[in-house]
Write a protein that holds these residues in place. Structure first.
Motif, PDB file in Angstrom:
ATOM      1  N   LYS A 104       0.834  -0.888  -0.207  1.00  0.00           N
ATOM      2  CA  LYS A 104       0.018  -0.315   0.046  1.00  0.00           C
ATOM      3  C   LYS A 104       1.019   1.109  -0.128  1.00  0.00           C
ATOM      4  CE  LYS A 104      -4.286   0.708  -0.022  1.00  0.00           C
ATOM      5  NZ  LYS A 104      -4.866   0.571  -1.107  1.00  0.00           N
ATOM      6  N   PHE A 105       2.355   1.187   0.510  1.00  0.00           N
ATOM      7  CA  PHE A 105       2.476   2.702   1.182  1.00  0.00           C
ATOM      8  C   PHE A 105       4.356   2.488   0.270  1.00  0.00           C
ATOM      9  CE2 PHE A 105      -0.046   2.125   4.562  1.00  0.00           C
ATOM     10  CZ  PHE A 105      -0.995   3.066   4.408  1.00  0.00           C
ATOM     11  N   GLY A 106       4.758   1.494  -0.377  1.00  0.00           N
ATOM     12  CA  GLY A 106       5.736   1.556  -1.087  1.00  0.00           C
ATOM     13  C   GLY A 106       6.796   1.135  -0.373  1.00  0.00           C
ATOM     14  N   ALA A 107       7.012   0.318   1.128  1.00  0.00           N
ATOM     15  CA  ALA A 107       7.860   0.539   1.610  1.00  0.00           C
ATOM     16  C   ALA A 107       8.494  -0.653   1.511  1.00  0.00           C
ATOM     17  CB  ALA A 107       7.780   1.263   2.611  1.00  0.00           C
ATOM     18  N   MET A 108       9.966  -0.805   1.496  1.00  0.00           N
ATOM     19  CA  MET A 108       9.404  -2.744   0.915  1.00  0.00           C
ATOM     20  C   MET A 108      10.540  -3.216   2.202  1.00  0.00           C
ATOM     21  SD  MET A 108      14.227  -4.668   0.389  1.00  0.00           S
ATOM     22  CE  MET A 108      13.563  -3.656  -1.625  1.00  0.00           C
ATOM     23  N   LEU A 109       9.261  -4.423   2.784  1.00  0.00           N
ATOM     24  CA  LEU A 109       9.549  -4.562   4.213  1.00  0.00           C
ATOM     25  C   LEU A 109      11.200  -5.829   4.235  1.00  0.00           C
ATOM     26  CD1 LEU A 109       7.753  -6.548   6.308  1.00  0.00           C
ATOM     27  CD2 LEU A 109       7.029  -8.010   4.802  1.00  0.00           C
ATOM     28  N   LEU A 110      11.010  -5.448   5.448  1.00  0.00           N
ATOM     29  CA  LEU A 110      12.254  -6.702   5.733  1.00  0.00           C
ATOM     30  C   LEU A 110      12.181  -7.341   6.470  1.00  0.00           C
ATOM     31  CD1 LEU A 110      14.331  -3.122   6.600  1.00  0.00           C
ATOM     32  CD2 LEU A 110      14.192  -4.440   4.779  1.00  0.00           C
ATOM     33  N   THR A 111      13.018  -8.482   5.766  1.00  0.00           N
ATOM     34  CA  THR A 111      12.576  -9.678   7.676  1.00  0.00           C
ATOM     35  C   THR A 111      13.744  -9.702   8.639  1.00  0.00           C
ATOM     36  OG1 THR A 111      11.794 -11.853   7.407  1.00  0.00           O
ATOM     37  CG2 THR A 111      13.846 -10.953   5.829  1.00  0.00           C
ATOM     38  N   THR A 112      13.544 -10.418   9.583  1.00  0.00           N
ATOM     39  CA  THR A 112      14.384 -10.103  10.923  1.00  0.00           C
ATOM     40  C   THR A 112      14.968 -11.305  11.320  1.00  0.00           C
ATOM     41  OG1 THR A 112      12.385 -10.288  12.036  1.00  0.00           O
ATOM     42  CG2 THR A 112      13.188  -7.967  11.814  1.00  0.00           C
ATOM     43  N   GLY A 113      15.023 -12.715  10.552  1.00  0.00           N
ATOM     44  CA  GLY A 113      15.800 -13.600  10.892  1.00  0.00           C
ATOM     45  C   GLY A 113      17.318 -13.620  11.074  1.00  0.00           C
ATOM     46  N   ASN A 114      17.904 -13.786  12.055  1.00  0.00           N
ATOM     47  CA  ASN A 114      19.147 -14.319  12.263  1.00  0.00           C
ATOM     48  C   ASN A 114      19.943 -15.425  11.142  1.00  0.00           C
ATOM     49  OD1 ASN A 114      19.410 -16.334  14.276  1.00  0.00           O
ATOM     50  ND2 ASN A 114      18.366 -14.417  15.705  1.00  0.00           N
ATOM     51  N   LYS A 115      20.945 -15.979  11.086  1.00  0.00           N
ATOM     52  CA  LYS A 115      21.725 -16.944  10.583  1.00  0.00           C
ATOM     53  C   LYS A 115      20.977 -17.857  10.811  1.00  0.00           C
ATOM     54  CE  LYS A 115      25.576 -18.262   8.153  1.00  0.00           C
ATOM     55  NZ  LYS A 115      27.430 -18.050   7.812  1.00  0.00           N
ATOM     56  N   SER A 116      21.106 -17.955  12.703  1.00  0.00           N
ATOM     57  CA  SER A 116      21.467 -19.386  13.507  1.00  0.00           C
ATOM     58  C   SER A 116      19.617 -19.771  13.136  1.00  0.00           C
ATOM     59  CB  SER A 116      21.525 -19.191  15.046  1.00  0.00           C
ATOM     60  OG  SER A 116      22.252 -18.213  15.424  1.00  0.00           O
ATOM     61  N   GLU A 117      18.519 -19.103  13.118  1.00  0.00           N
ATOM     62  CA  GLU A 117      16.860 -19.394  13.194  1.00  0.00           C
ATOM     63  C   GLU A 117      17.553 -19.749  11.531  1.00  0.00           C
ATOM     64  OE1 GLU A 117      14.940 -15.998  16.158  1.00  0.00           O
ATOM     65  OE2 GLU A 117      15.421 -15.605  13.683  1.00  0.00           O
ATOM     66  N   VAL A 118      17.668 -19.468  10.667  1.00  0.00           N
ATOM     67  CA  VAL A 118      17.353 -19.738   9.027  1.00  0.00           C
ATOM     68  C   VAL A 118      18.641 -20.723   8.886  1.00  0.00           C
ATOM     69  CG1 VAL A 118      18.256 -18.638   7.446  1.00  0.00           C
ATOM     70  CG2 VAL A 118      17.429 -16.861   8.227  1.00  0.00           C
ATOM     71  N   ALA A 119      19.167 -21.062   9.570  1.00  0.00           N
ATOM     72  CA  ALA A 119      20.248 -22.144   9.584  1.00  0.00           C
ATOM     73  C   ALA A 119      19.355 -23.648   9.770  1.00  0.00           C
ATOM     74  CB  ALA A 119      21.633 -22.372  10.342  1.00  0.00           C
ATOM     75  N   VAL A 120      18.682 -23.444  10.773  1.00  0.00           N
ATOM     76  CA  VAL A 120      17.759 -24.629  11.023  1.00  0.00           C
ATOM     77  C   VAL A 120      16.527 -24.176  11.704  1.00  0.00           C
ATOM     78  CG1 VAL A 120      19.767 -25.091  13.303  1.00  0.00           C
ATOM     79  CG2 VAL A 120      17.234 -23.171  13.902  1.00  0.00           C
ATOM     80  N   GLY A 121      15.977 -23.667  10.341  1.00  0.00           N
ATOM     81  CA  GLY A 121      14.570 -23.811  10.307  1.00  0.00           C
ATOM     82  C   GLY A 121      13.966 -23.266  11.222  1.00  0.00           C
ATOM     83  N   TYR A 122      13.720 -22.238  12.126  1.00  0.00           N
ATOM     84  CA  TYR A 122      13.751 -21.626  13.169  1.00  0.00           C
ATOM     85  C   TYR A 122      12.690 -20.637  12.962  1.00  0.00           C
ATOM     86  CZ  TYR A 122      12.128 -20.958  17.760  1.00  0.00           C
ATOM     87  OH  TYR A 122      11.299 -20.879  19.047  1.00  0.00           O
ATOM     88  N   CYS A 123      12.007 -21.187  11.778  1.00  0.00           N
ATOM     89  CA  CYS A 123      11.341 -19.715  11.015  1.00  0.00           C
ATOM     90  C   CYS A 123      10.448 -20.075  10.204  1.00  0.00           C
ATOM     91  CB  CYS A 123      11.928 -18.757  10.247  1.00  0.00           C
ATOM     92  SG  CYS A 123      13.631 -19.488   9.260  1.00  0.00           S
ATOM     93  N   THR A 124       9.322 -18.781  10.536  1.00  0.00           N
ATOM     94  CA  THR A 124       7.832 -19.545   9.466  1.00  0.00           C
ATOM     95  C   THR A 124       7.503 -19.283   7.581  1.00  0.00           C
ATOM     96  OG1 THR A 124       6.554 -19.218  11.441  1.00  0.00           O
ATOM     97  CG2 THR A 124       5.347 -19.635   9.338  1.00  0.00           C
ATOM     98  N   ILE A 125       8.048 -20.413   6.556  1.00  0.00           N
ATOM     99  CA  ILE A 125       8.344 -19.730   5.142  1.00  0.00           C
ATOM    100  C   ILE A 125       6.528 -18.833   5.076  1.00  0.00           C
ATOM    101  CG2 ILE A 125       7.020 -21.695   4.892  1.00  0.00           C
ATOM    102  CD1 ILE A 125       9.655 -20.479   2.668  1.00  0.00           C
ATOM    103  N   TYR A 126       6.339 -18.092   4.923  1.00  0.00           N
ATOM    104  CA  TYR A 126       5.343 -17.243   4.278  1.00  0.00           C
ATOM    105  C   TYR A 126       4.854 -16.706   5.679  1.00  0.00           C
ATOM    106  CZ  TYR A 126       6.471 -20.789   0.281  1.00  0.00           C
ATOM    107  OH  TYR A 126       5.921 -21.482   0.149  1.00  0.00           O
ATOM    108  N   GLY A 127       5.924 -16.531   6.813  1.00  0.00           N
ATOM    109  CA  GLY A 127       5.218 -15.570   7.599  1.00  0.00           C
ATOM    110  C   GLY A 127       6.710 -14.716   8.021  1.00  0.00           C
ATOM    111  N   ASP A 128       7.130 -14.960   9.128  1.00  0.00           N
ATOM    112  CA  ASP A 128       8.356 -13.802   9.370  1.00  0.00           C
ATOM    113  C   ASP A 128       9.228 -13.732   8.784  1.00  0.00           C
ATOM    114  OD1 ASP A 128       8.592 -16.627  10.439  1.00  0.00           O
ATOM    115  OD2 ASP A 128      10.494 -15.770  11.918  1.00  0.00           O
TER     116      ASP A 128
END
Length: 554
Positions: free
Chosen positions: A389-413
């Motif tokens: 709506k407002f033309g601002a890029m959404l930033l995601t905030t997962g650190n490398k540890s979470e990204v490494a082990v999948g402790y994050c929700t696809i299509y969510g955070d």
């Protein structure tokens, strides 16, 4: 024969594909060199196209445009110093990574890259043809040898140039940052100087391109490996270097000696530049992110404020019934300290609506991770709506540890266009927050002082998707997790080697399993700033479906 030679060095930030804009930057440098009475102005590897181009360089029309722009620069910069500029060169149907020397209204010389890197983030062997080693070219009576980037990482090109009469080595680079890179470069360039006995100019570009950040840090070394000039890290800079011929050859006069910052500052500067340029070169000027009251989103908000200014950072708190009062307070405190806008959108209503819609199909089942993930995906949906709506890029905030082990929700955070902390382990997130609270630099657009509330740093991490949830309910403590992951990812250690360091076998095997089974999530994750030599994208390319497991520790 001239006994002085003035060289204008430009470590600047080109944009991939912005050929006219890059040419205009080159012309402006040439103007400065001419006004300073320089003999030559030098720009970096592939400057006319920007770097890295990846497969864009395989498009014939793109190469033709770049070569035409170089020819036009030669005509436009006829009356004054020579101009060295990197760009593609097509010759007899073969494409080369080249360096053009323009003088007197024409291309006076060309140098073609010999060693093509084919590791880490580089894949030049599938893009370019390796060339034979060139001899030196002459500018105003001085013989200059130009090993292009990777050519200076091996002794043969520099040695050949010295043997064929080069008096000064000029090395144009597109060398991206990773932790420890400045010292690595310095040691290699000192080796080339010692081997050849020649002064060496190491000229590197600046700026962010996708996940990579080019950190400048250009330098001039005199015979013996003595540092004469050190240009700043990550910052655009133009400087003039005066060489004088003596009985032992050419020596550069002492010039600027900018300090090379320690790793904590370099990493943070890289994340700031990477975010700033990814947005700017994509056409965005503002961002939106979910500010949860946790440490990861607080750090991302701070990086964004430093990169863009707090007025361009929109923080959103999206509480559910599991969100604690202190998370609400901490998010408000952090946004207030940074000077960023904060809005609150409760997700309880949407969550109830989704529960009602799925109720008939979920009947007879127990609530669990599915319901937890619905919360995360609702937040992702609402944040993406604000972005659209407002033309601002959404930033995601997962650190490398979470990204490494999948402790994050696809299509969510994981929703978002960019992730500044994607290559930062969780333990480094804590350290980085403390460093930023104690440090402010002129290139930071955010406020000084303790911008991340200490309570955010000190409290146990939690996703707050169920009552009394803590990250350690699902994962080993972060110091343990990060040590295991660093062994598996960055050092490619076996399970047995990690167990020998004192880690529990079952824990190591569990982490290994999480790492390998989360590859599909990383494949769909947002790009982020590369800080290590094993960032999740081009550095580390694993299959998404893979059944092998290391049995060495069993």
């Amino acid at each position: 024969m001239a006994d002085t030679f003035r060289l204008t060095l430009a470590q600047l930030n080109p944009t991939v594909g912005a050929i006219a804009a890059n040419a205009a930057k080159a012309r402006a440098v040439w103007d400065q060199a001419k006004a300073a009475g320089a003999d030559m102005a030098a720009l970096t590897e592939m400057f006319i196209t920007g770097y890295q181009t990846q497969d864009l360089i395989l498009k014939p029309a793109f190469v033709a445009d770049a070569m035409a722009a170089v020819e036009a620069l030669a005509r436009d910069c006829a009356d004054g110093p020579a101009l060295g500029i990197g760009g593609p060169l097509l010759r007899e149907g073969r494409l080369y990574n080249g360096y053009y020397v323009l003088q007197g209204g024409r291309v006076a010389a060309t140098v073609l890259k010999h060693h093509l890197p084919n590791d880490g983030v580089f894949d030049e062997k599938r893009l370019f043809t390796p060339a034979d080693v060139h001899g030196p070219y002459v500018v105003n009576g001085v013989r200059i040898g130009t090993p292009i980037c990777e050519d200076s990482w091996h002794p043969d090109v520099a040695e050949t140039l010295a043997e064929t009469g080069a008096e000064i080595l000029l090395v144009p680079n597109g060398s991206p940052y990773h932790r420890g890179k400045p010292n690595l470069r310095l040691n290699l360039m000192v080796a080339r100087v010692v081997e050849t006995g020649l002064p060496l100019v190491y000229l590197n570009m600046t700026g962010g391109q996708d996940d990579q950040v080019f950190d400048g840090c250009s330098m001039v070394l005199n015979p013996g490996g003595h540092l004469a000039v050190q240009m700043p890290q990550f910052e655009d800079c133009v400087t003039h270097v005066d060489f004088t011929r003596g009985p032992e050859g050419w020596v550069a006069a002492k010039g600027m000696l900018a300090p090379v910052p320690p790793v904590a500052e370099a990493d943070y500067h890289a994340m700031t530049v990477g975010l700033r340029d990814y947005l700017g070169k994509s056409g965005f000027s503002k961002v939106v992110l979910g500010l949860s009251g946790g440490i990861d989103s607080a750090l991302v908000a701070t990086i964004a404020a430093d990169a863009l200014g707090p007025e361009n950072v929109h923080c959103v708190m999206l509480p559910s019934r599991f969100t604690s009062a202190h998370s609400l307070e901490d998010a408000a405190d952090c946004a207030g300290r940074l000077g960023c806008r904060l809005d609150t959108i409760p997700i309880s209503g949407p969550q109830e609506a989704v529960g009602e819609a799925l109720g008939p199909l979920f009947a007879g089942t127990e609530p669990g991770i599915t319901e937890e993930n619905i919360q995360s995906r609702l937040r992702g949906l609402l944040l993406m709506a604000l972005s659209n709506k407002f033309g601002a890029m959404l930033l995601t905030t997962g650190n490398k540890s979470e990204v490494a082990v999948g402790y994050c929700t696809i299509y969510g955070d994981m929703n978002g266009g960019y992730n500044p902390i994607k290559d930062l382990w969780k333990t480094r997130v804590f350290d980085t927050c403390r460093w930023r609270n104690e440090t402010h630099r002129p290139w930071m657009k955010g406020p000084t002082g303790e911008v991340i509330p200490p309570r955010i740093i000190d409290k146990p991490p939690s996703a707050e998707l169920r009552d009394n949830q803590k990250d350690e309910d699902s994962l080993p403590p972060y110091p343990v997790l990060d040590a295991i992951l660093e062994g598996l990812v960055e050092k490619e250690l076996s399970v047995a080697e990690i167990v020998a360091q004192g880690h529990d076998l079952a824990t190591v095997k569990r982490v290994e399993g999480l790492l390998y089974t989360s590859e599909w999530k990383r494949f769909q994750s947002a790009p982020g700033v590369r800080l290590t030599q094993k960032a999740f994208w081009l550095d580390r390319r694993y299959p998404m479906v893979m059944r092998w497991r290391d049995q060495s520790g069993a």
